[in-house]
Design an enzyme around this catalytic site. Structure first.
Site: not given
Ligand SMILES: Cc1cc2nc3c(=O)[nH]c(=O)nc-3n(C[C@H](O)[C@H](O)[C@H](O)COP(=O)(O)O)c2cc1C
Length: 383
Positions: A279, A167
């Site tokens: 993700h 990122r």
């Molecule tokens: C700030 C942030 C932190 C995240 N941390 C995790 C995490 O710790 N574990 C995980 O499985 N997914 C994590 N994700 C992914 C989310 O679970 C999810 O898959 C994703 O946000 C979905 O896409 P969207 O943001 O477009 O709705 C994270 C996403 C964001 C935006």
């Protein structure tokens, strides 16, 4: 601004951008490398059209469903993330309230900024717990035991982080956890006094990891870098999921799948559900959009497991499209961060309300009354 003044998820995003320091907004909003996959998630949804039907008596509609046996009033869940207090001091407790009030499931992340026990104590609605299969089974075993004791209904294990995605916004902004004010970002933070005051006394660290040997130690790395370098396990295989299956008897969900064969491996290892997810485009850049990957996964395991989807869901119509293609429900990540940043608990709740209203309206407009009437015939490619 009152919560009711926000009419779309994009309205909440615009307000979040105004309120958050750039470093925090980019951490939430950004994806990996060129962000191609992140944008593809959106454009693939946009490319799907409906094939609406009219005069079918849709005066009484219902968007409730069940997800792995849990009745919910909405097919939108809160995806696991971490440290929600970076957006607003209401943090995970506020998210538990918002999900409870709107009849949704909140998937609490291993990286949450509130202990999994404190969230469980607060929540009126159903909770799942997300974990990673970190190196050394003892850490995971301890967390599973704690999730069981706190009454979590399901475990969600995320498999798309063998190593952390690249990122680049975070690297450029000097984003770390706990966040640290330095010369590069001090000016940026100072321009957001309301945000600084809001989170001033909030603890911003991975509290579920307290007591884990080495966490917050003297490695010289920030906690975030330490987790990413020392805990994520690129050596893990499906055997680890099978092992998790042995120590957890509740519903088990594997998150982060786009390939039908991986979905099959997950279910063979004992998963009751899979989340088609990239993700949010934060891991591999260049992978498929999730709505494009969904039909293959449904064809592979749809008769043996519930299939959920996330990444790029921003409209109720996206949820309707995903369910029409075989998903049981959708999760959203960034949208509730935007809501929290824009208005704390009420902002996150408003986000869910907006999506639920859009789902209901879209159902009426495509001529269906309930989610179980959605199938590919609702979509433009159906004829
Ligand atoms: C700030 C942030 C932190 C995240 N941390 C995790 C995490 O710790 N574990 C995980 O499985 N997914 C994590 N994700 C992914 C989310 O679970 C999810 O898959 C994703 O946000 C979905 O896409 P969207 O943001 O477009 O709705 C994270 C996403 C964001 C935006």
């Amino acid at each position: 601004v009152k919560p009711a003044d926000f009419h779309t998820v994009e309205d909440l995003r615009a307000e979040a951008r105004r309120r958050l320091p750039r470093m925090v907004f980019d951490f939430v909003d950004g994806g990996a490398e060129e962000e191609v996959t992140m944008r593809a998630n959106r454009s693939a949804f946009e490319a799907i059209t409906f094939d609406p039907r009219y005069m079918r008596g849709v005066g009484e509609r219902d968007i409730s469903t069940t997800i792995l046996g849990t009745p919910v009033r909405s097919p939108v869940m809160l995806a696991p993330t971490g440290l929600a207090r970076l957006a607003h001091r209401d943090g995970e407790l506020g998210l538990a309230d918002a999900a409870g009030r709107e009849g949704s499931i909140f998937v609490v992340g291993i990286a949450s900024g509130t202990t999994l026990e404190a969230v469980a104590e607060r929540a009126e609605g159903p909770l799942w717990f997300q974990l990673y299969l970190w190196k050394g089974r003892t850490i995971v075993e301890g967390l599973v035991e704690r999730a069981r004791a706190a009454g979590y209904r399901a475990l969600c294990v995320t498999v798309d982080v063998p190593v952390l995605g690249n990122r680049e916004r975070d690297i450029r902004n000097g984003m770390r956890i706990p966040p640290k004010i330095n010369l590069r970002n001090a000016f940026d933070a100072a321009r957001r006094p309301r945000w600084l005051a809001n989170i001033a006394r909030a603890e911003l660290t991975f509290v579920n990891m307290r007591g884990v040997p080495g966490a917050g130690g003297n490695s010289g790395l920030s906690l975030m870098d330490w987790v990413n370098r020392e805990l994520h396990d690129p050596g893990a295989t499906w055997d680890e999921v099978a092992w998790l299956r042995e120590i957890w008897d509740g519903p088990l969900v594997v998150k982060g799948i786009t390939h039908p064969e991986d979905a099959r491996s997950a279910v063979d290892a004992g998963a009751d559900g899979v989340v088609v997810s990239n993700h949010g485009g934060r891991q591999l850049d260049g992978g498929p959009a999730t709505i494009t990957a969904l039909p293959g996964v449904v064809a592979a395991v749809g008769d043996r497991a519930e299939v959920l989807l996330d990444s790029g869901v921003r409209r109720g119509s996206d949820v309707v499209k995903a369910i029409a293609l075989g998903a049981r429900a959708c999760l959203v990540g960034r949208p509730y961060w935007y809501g929290l940043a824009a208005g704390g608990t009420a902002g996150a709740q408003r986000m869910l309300e907006i999506l639920n209203t859009e789902i209901d309206r879209t159902l009426a407009l495509v001529g269906r009354s309930r989610l179980d009437e959605l199938d590919p015939s609702v979509l433009g490619a159906g004829r």
